[in-house]
Design an enzyme around this catalytic site. Structure first.
Site, PDB file in Angstrom:
ATOM      1  N   TYR A 119     -49.390 -14.252  -2.156  1.00 46.68           N
ATOM      2  CA  TYR A 119     -50.130 -15.091  -3.294  1.00 46.68           C
ATOM      3  C   TYR A 119     -51.479 -15.823  -2.682  1.00 46.68           C
ATOM      4  O   TYR A 119     -52.325 -16.313  -3.541  1.00 46.68           O
ATOM      5  CB  TYR A 119     -49.416 -16.179  -3.444  1.00 46.68           C
ATOM      6  CG  TYR A 119     -47.886 -16.040  -3.830  1.00 46.68           C
ATOM      7  CD1 TYR A 119     -47.747 -14.889  -4.615  1.00 46.68           C
ATOM      8  CD2 TYR A 119     -46.855 -16.881  -3.562  1.00 46.68           C
ATOM      9  CE1 TYR A 119     -46.408 -14.477  -5.068  1.00 46.68           C
ATOM     10  CE2 TYR A 119     -45.559 -16.737  -3.743  1.00 46.68           C
ATOM     11  CZ  TYR A 119     -45.309 -15.518  -4.593  1.00 46.68           C
ATOM     12  OH  TYR A 119     -44.061 -14.938  -4.854  1.00 46.68           O
ATOM     13  N   HIS A 177     -34.911 -21.028  -7.445  1.00 40.77           N
ATOM     14  CA  HIS A 177     -34.098 -21.706  -6.173  1.00 40.77           C
ATOM     15  C   HIS A 177     -34.935 -21.816  -5.071  1.00 40.77           C
ATOM     16  O   HIS A 177     -34.460 -22.139  -3.966  1.00 40.77           O
ATOM     17  CB  HIS A 177     -32.806 -20.909  -6.015  1.00 40.77           C
ATOM     18  CG  HIS A 177     -33.001 -19.441  -5.875  1.00 40.77           C
ATOM     19  ND1 HIS A 177     -32.257 -18.552  -6.471  1.00 40.77           N
ATOM     20  CD2 HIS A 177     -33.886 -18.694  -5.087  1.00 40.77           C
ATOM     21  CE1 HIS A 177     -32.556 -17.292  -6.274  1.00 40.77           C
ATOM     22  NE2 HIS A 177     -33.770 -17.553  -5.393  1.00 40.77           N
TER      23      HIS A 177
END
Length: 488
Positions: free
Chosen positions: A258, A171
């Site tokens: 990341y 989402h």
């Protein structure tokens, strides 16, 4: 319509309740069967009681079953939804704790980085067991909808090795769009048109239109920096926007781990995160949040059960993809979303075998992806770094090759920015030994890993991280919720 949906990991009580309620917002779906399965009988009993209360309160003929026998739950299922966390919070605590000994500070640790890679090693053998059951006992052509992280790795394994019709759902795109609509002064997110593309948790708003007017980088940066809340909560995300020219779909905390630049020096971390909520970069933030949520639910279960006895309001249907995809497949009402699928040329400058997230349309013919997307070069470069880690991690998880697992860890952007090769090798040994009960594919490697650890001279440290908070007690949570109610 009458068909069967199986939910694996249904003991994720709050999320299962949301998915179930969404499904019942579709008028045609009020005669379906929902089969719940989980390894925890206790959690199954709780979620079944809640769902049966919803069915009773609304007078629908929906059938709810609950079974710890997964194959029995999957028999004849047309759709299978997975939201499992193999190892639960116990293994997750190791995903955060052990890397901290080597200086690797994670906020979430469930996508890549040290925690996400080990999470994938635990999940993938189980995912492949799910796929075997789906092939053998589910309805012919059954669709597997994976909500579990690490999203790309799980979906990659299910498609490449599990040989099932799988799609990954997340989402992040919806939440990012809601932010952008707010900063641009839109009355609702429906005024915003957007194309997002990339990989899960590294997807980029490559085209934005507000009521048809194209929104450029400078306008977006100015709007974020002027916002009294997001300017503080999304500092790292805004910095990436300034440098890359496009906004990331993921939260400040997710995005921070990341990339190799923002969490590699402890003294720098505070500059880029915000401690107003876990999702903005707190060390082990999601672990703390998940632990508090579990404790709260266990304590307050009678209230959760009582609140289930309410009429369903279709206007409050969530933006989770699952119910919308099933509605489109079954009724032909077209649904547009962003889905995690095998690339196969959808994004021109990412590898064909990668699991990408990009726009698609769903109807009776299936999920139809929009091909021909080309990412900005910087976005493609950061995605490629993660894809290479994901590919090695998946292949290691399937083969039980601990050397390949160590190479995957070494190539992770944040791990590589912080730890030396010797430290990475030892950290993987330590994590595999600590989590051996959930890693059957590495059973052969555990004795030698223990021997190496016993002989090692590499020093580690007892470090809680640069921005750690303690898990709050039930009393503290009650006091906070009470204060919020009074403020409203």
């Amino acid at each position: 319509m009458s068909f069967k949906i199986a939910i694996i990991g249904a003991g994720s009580v709050g999320f299962t309740k949301k998915l179930f309620t969404d499904l019942l917002c579709v008028p045609e779906f009020r005669d379906i069967e929902v089969a719940l399965t989980d390894i925890s009988q206790h959690n199954l009993d709780m979620i079944r009681a809640i769902l049966e209360k919803i069915v009773e309160a609304n007078g629908f003929p929906v059938k709810v079953t609950a079974d710890t026998d997964r194959r029995r739950a999957l028999e004849g299922a047309k759709y299978i939804i997975s939201c499992v966390r193999v190892g639960g919070l116990e293994a997750y605590a190791d995903d955060i704790r052990i890397p901290l000994k080597y200086g690797i500070d994670q906020c979430v640790g469930d996508t890549i980085c040290a925690g996400g890679i080990l999470y994938g090693q635990r999940n993938i053998p189980v995912i492949l067991d799910f796929c075997k059951d789906i092939r053998e006992v589910a309805a012919p052509g059954a669709k597997f909808l994976n909500y579990a992280n690490p999203m790309a790795m799980n979906t990659w394994a299910a498609i490449e090795y599990g040989k099932v019709d799988a799609v990954g759902l997340c989402h992040g795109v919806q939440h990012g769009a809601e932010q952008i609509a707010e900063i641009l002064g839109a009355k609702s997110v429906s005024e915003l048109d957007y194309i997002c593309s990339g990989i899960n948790h590294q997807t980029w708003f490559v085209d934005l239109r507000l009521n048809g007017r194209k929104i450029g980088k400078e306008e977006l940066v100015a709007a974020f920096e002027a916002h009294p809340v997001f300017s503080q909560q999304e500092k790292l995300r805004i910095d990436v926007l300034k440098r890359f020219g496009v906004y990331s779909t993921e939260s400040n905390g997710h995005l921070s781990e990341y990339l190799p630049w923002y969490r590699k020096r402890p003294e720098e971390i505070a500059r880029w995160i915000d401690m107003s909520d876990w999702i903005h970069g707190e060390t082990g933030g999601y672990l703390r949040h998940s632990t508090e949520t579990r404790n709260w639910f266990e304590t307050e279960f009678p209230q959760f059960l009582a609140s289930a006895a309410k009429p369903i309001d279709p206007a409050k249907r969530s933006n989770e993809h699952a119910s919308h995809i099933l509605e489109a497949l079954e009724t032909g009402r077209v649904y547009r979303g962003h889905f995690n699928v095998k690339n196969n040329g959808v994004i021109s400058n990412l590898p064909a075998d990668a699991i990408i997230r990009s726009p698609g349309f769903v109807d009776r013919f299936g999920i139809n992806m929009v091909s021909g997307v080309t990412l900005p070069e910087a976005c493609a470069a950061t995605c490629m770094a993660s894809i290479n880690v994901q590919r090695m991690s998946v292949h290691a998880a399937v083969s039980g090759d601990i050397d390949l697992l160590k190479l995957a860890m070494l190539h992770d952007p944040l791990v590589g920015a912080v730890a030396t090769p010797e430290e990475v090798w030892q950290m993987v040994d330590e994590m595999v030994v600590a989590q051996a009960r959930w890693l059957p594919q590495y059973a052969h490697a555990v004795p030698e890993a223990k021997e190496r650890l016993a002989k090692s001279s590499i020093k580690t440290r007892d470090w809680a991280g640069a921005a750690r908070r303690n898990v709050r007690s039930i009393e503290e949570l009650r006091a906070e919720k009470s204060a919020l109610k009074k403020a409203v």
